[in-house]
Design a protein around this motif. Structure first.
Motif, mmCIF file in Angstrom:
data_model
loop_
_atom_site.group_PDB
_atom_site.id
_atom_site.type_symbol
_atom_site.label_atom_id
_atom_site.label_comp_id
_atom_site.label_asym_id
_atom_site.label_seq_id
_atom_site.Cartn_x
_atom_site.Cartn_y
_atom_site.Cartn_z
ATOM 1 N N ASN A 11 0.848 -1.191 0.000
ATOM 2 C CA ASN A 11 0.000 0.000 0.000
ATOM 3 C C ASN A 11 0.882 1.239 0.000
ATOM 4 O O ASN A 11 2.111 1.128 -0.058
ATOM 5 N N ASN A 98 -6.633 1.853 -0.100
ATOM 6 C CA ASN A 98 -6.232 3.221 0.163
ATOM 7 C C ASN A 98 -7.304 4.002 0.896
ATOM 8 O O ASN A 98 -8.504 3.784 0.707
ATOM 9 N N THR A 112 -0.657 3.956 -4.527
ATOM 10 C CA THR A 112 -1.499 2.757 -4.552
ATOM 11 C C THR A 112 -1.523 2.160 -5.951
ATOM 12 O O THR A 112 -1.323 0.953 -6.134
#
Length: 263
Positions: A11, A98, A112
């Motif tokens: 992430n 996200n 992301t």
């Protein structure tokens, strides 16, 4: 008995962010072979930065879980795919979930999206996932739609790619969950990314003299009603956008042939 998918998660909000923990739980319902390699802190807006020539440190947080100190999402995918997963590459790279939507031209700077893009470049099926926020009402993210519909969206994309050999080598997928209650979600839609007339990024004055922020103070208009922006917020759909890895416009290569003259 089929071999379980090898899934790598990253992430840009950092390894301790709630979204990546939600995604980890979802991934474990899909496969028993799940690795998590993420930045140690927030890397939002990092885009596809690669830390060439800069030493990075790995912190093992648990079984198959690693934090990369100072690393970008793309760095994390590279480390995971080429080393930390034991030499066998991932089948699927999931990036997210996200805090906030990644839509339109914003995916060009999204860490992301870059995590999923690097996953695809490494030979995996890349899927970026974001939970939308209605910033006009609140800046607080509510994860309910992603929690309720994330597994189905991932499984649908995996099944689609499996039925179309070579698809994952052509594109990665950008998924956004609408900021509404799960029972208000209006299905899943394949949609194009919104192209803006100009970048939404702006200089934003800080209260500190001599300092400023780069921010998105407002969404540029007009918006295409069939695009990801409108379908997410007004259509309340889970939006899925295939994003090409090959960035060359072959039509323009052909159309402009000879137009630049000879050097």
């Amino acid at each position: 008995m089929s071999t379980p998918l090898r899934i790598l998660i990253t992430n840009d909000d950092g390894i301790d962010a709630p979204g990546i923990r939600i995604l980890h739980e979802i991934a474990l319902r899909i496969s028993s072979e799940v690795w998590l390699v993420a930045p140690d802190g927030n890397q939002s807006g990092a885009g596809h930065r690669i830390s060439f020539g800069r030493e990075l440190r790995i912190d093992e947080r648990g079984p198959r879980q690693f934090a990369i100190h100072g690393g970008s999402p793309a760095d994390c995918v590279i480390a995971g795919a080429t080393k930390l997963m034991g030499g066998a590459p991932p089948d699927v790279v999931l990036s997210g979930i996200n805090n906030g939507q990644n839509l339109g031209d914003i995916i060009n700077c999204s860490g992301t999206a870059a995590g999923a893009r690097e996953g695809a470049l490494q030979g995996a099926l890349g899927i970026a996932l974001s939970q939308g926020v209605n910033y006009e009402q609140s800046r607080e993210v509510v994860w309910d739609a992603a929690v309720a519909h994330g597994e189905a969206a991932i499984r649908a994309i995996i099944a689609t790619a499996a039925a179309r050999p070579g698809l994952s080598a052509q594109a990665y997928f950008n998924v956004n969950f609408p900021p509404c209650a799960p029972d208000k979600v209006q299905g899943m839609r394949l949609v194009p990314a919104q192209r803006f007339a100009r970048s939404p990024m702006r200089y934003y004055q800080s209260d500190n003299p001599g300092h400023f922020f780069v921010a998105i103070p407002e969404t540029p208009k007009p918006l295409d009603p069939a695009s990801d922006f409108e379908m997410l917020h007004k259509g309340r759909a889970v939006t899925v956008t295939p994003v090409l890895l090959q960035v060359t416009d072959f039509g323009l290569v052909s159309a402009l042939d000879g137009a630049l003259g000879a050097l």
